[in-house]
Design a protein around this motif. Structure first.
Motif, short mmCIF file in Angstrom:
data_model
loop_
_atom_site.label_atom_id
_atom_site.label_comp_id
_atom_site.label_asym_id
_atom_site.label_seq_id
_atom_site.Cartn_x
_atom_site.Cartn_y
_atom_site.Cartn_z
N ALA A 177 0.79 -1.22 0.00
CA ALA A 177 0.00 0.00 0.00
C ALA A 177 0.83 1.28 0.00
N GLU A 178 2.14 1.17 0.20
CA GLU A 178 2.97 2.38 0.16
C GLU A 178 3.59 2.49 -1.24
N SER A 179 3.12 3.46 -2.00
CA SER A 179 3.41 3.52 -3.42
C SER A 179 4.85 3.90 -3.72
N LYS A 192 -0.13 7.46 6.67
CA LYS A 192 -0.10 6.25 7.48
C LYS A 192 -1.51 5.78 7.83
N GLU A 193 -2.46 6.72 7.86
CA GLU A 193 -3.85 6.34 8.13
C GLU A 193 -4.39 5.43 7.04
N VAL A 194 -3.98 5.66 5.80
CA VAL A 194 -4.40 4.81 4.70
C VAL A 194 -3.78 3.42 4.83
N LEU A 195 -2.52 3.37 5.23
CA LEU A 195 -1.86 2.08 5.43
C LEU A 195 -2.55 1.29 6.53
N LEU A 196 -2.92 1.98 7.61
CA LEU A 196 -3.62 1.30 8.70
C LEU A 196 -4.99 0.80 8.25
N TYR A 237 -8.39 -3.70 7.40
CA TYR A 237 -9.40 -4.35 6.57
C TYR A 237 -8.97 -5.77 6.20
N ALA A 238 -7.69 -5.93 5.83
CA ALA A 238 -7.18 -7.27 5.52
C ALA A 238 -7.31 -8.19 6.73
N LEU A 246 1.67 1.09 14.83
CA LEU A 246 0.38 1.64 15.21
C LEU A 246 -0.74 0.63 14.97
N ALA A 247 -0.64 -0.13 13.88
CA ALA A 247 -1.69 -1.10 13.56
C ALA A 247 -1.78 -2.20 14.61
#
Length: 317
Positions: free
Chosen positions: A217-219, A227-231, A236-237, A277-278
């Motif tokens: 997910a990190e392009s 980082k919120e998008v990565l979390l 979700y996974a 964080l996750a």
């Protein structure tokens, strides 16, 4: 929850002899594991055609001797190798006639060579082998292509012991081929590039919960994904099929080889921070670390356009 690289790194600003140690130290500092040799020089899987017997083991041993953390070894996928320039059907979606006897023989020969490398890596103590298919998005609905992919990966993976086998789908979405094709062989985990192929979510959501998932997910863009998008992607996974966070990792998406070293280091640190964080329970520290304005979960962590909602990405039980 963990963080790892699924692609190449740029050459650090050191001598060639010191480069592998530099990329390993950078990953250690960022909190990544398993770590890689950065796919520098002859260790790049794209150069596999020129490898001699035992090259993968030598590459892995050199990296593993430099760290106490788990080190994985990347190999190219047999299907993608079989579609290299010069093979019929290269450069576009395969047609039924493209899975020619010659390409089948070439693909299966690559699968046998790769299997020998995997067995040697396992015997040497390599804890994880990552097999990267960059051409899986060309399989589509063509039954002959699906059959060739399954056959090659059974040659490569059936009966492998003493190492964790992971299949990495990069370069586009292979979801049209179906999970029954992509993971017909006994891989322990699946890594997917969600930037170039956001529809790869359709491979994640039906995947059995006892199999690991790494969300790329990190392009490879110079700017960072929040980082919120990565979390969001990691959580979700973890929610699919009762997988849980212990079977989920956050990874890079696309090759970072063309980034500057400084940008690559920053992105590695972002991956490590997102994984930390996750793994945290909800609480004040986690809340302070996140900006709710940074994520529109329906933005899809991936693809950067408005994606389908999770409920429309496939059943997850």
């Amino acid at each position: 929850m963990f963080a790892t690289l699924l692609s190449a790194l740029p050459m650090p600003p050191v001598s060639l002899e010191a480069a592998v140690e530099a990329v390993i130290r950078a990953q250690e500092d960022a909190g990544l594991e398993p770590i890689t040799d950065g796919r520098l020089g002859v260790t790049d899987p794209d150069r596999f055609v020129g490898w001699g017997p035992g090259t993968a083991v030598r590459n892995w041993k050199r990296a593993a001797a430099l760290t106490n953390r788990a080190v994985k070894q990347a190999l190219p996928g047999p299907y993608s190798l079989g579609r290299r320039p010069g093979s019929r059907g290269e450069g576009g979606r395969a047609a039924a006639s493209d899975a020619t006897p010659a390409r089948r023989r070439r693909t299966l020969a690559f699968a046998e060579r790769l299997r020998a490398e995997i067995d040697a890596l396992a015997a040497a103590g390599c804890p994880q082998v990552e097999v990267e298919e960059s051409q899986g998005h060309l399989i589509g609905r063509d039954e002959s292509e699906r059959r060739l992919f399954r056959e090659a990966h059974h040659v490569l993976a059936d009966g492998v012991t003493n190492t964790h086998l992971s299949l990495s789908i990069v370069g586009g979405a292979a979801s049209e081929a179906g999970l029954e094709t992509i993971l017909d062989a006994p891989y322990a985990s699946l890594a997917v590039d969600l930037i170039s192929g956001p529809d790869n979510w359709h491979l994640v959501t039906p995947l059995a919960g006892d199999r690991g998932v790494i969300v790329g997910a990190e392009s490879a863009r110079a700017i960072d994904e929040p980082k919120e998008v990565l979390l969001w992607a990691a959580h979700y996974a973890a929610s699919t099929r009762g997988r849980g966070p212990n079977r989920v990792g956050i990874g890079s998406a696309g090759s970072w080889a063309n980034l500057t070293w400084e940008v690559a280091v920053r992105k590695m640190r972002l991956l490590g921070e997102a994984a930390r964080l996750a793994a945290m329970p909800p609480g004040a520290e986690l809340a302070r670390s996140l900006d709710p304005r940074a994520v529109d979960a329906r933005r899809a962590a991936m693809g950067h356009d408005t994606p389908a909602s999770p409920s429309n990405r496939g059943g997850e039980g």
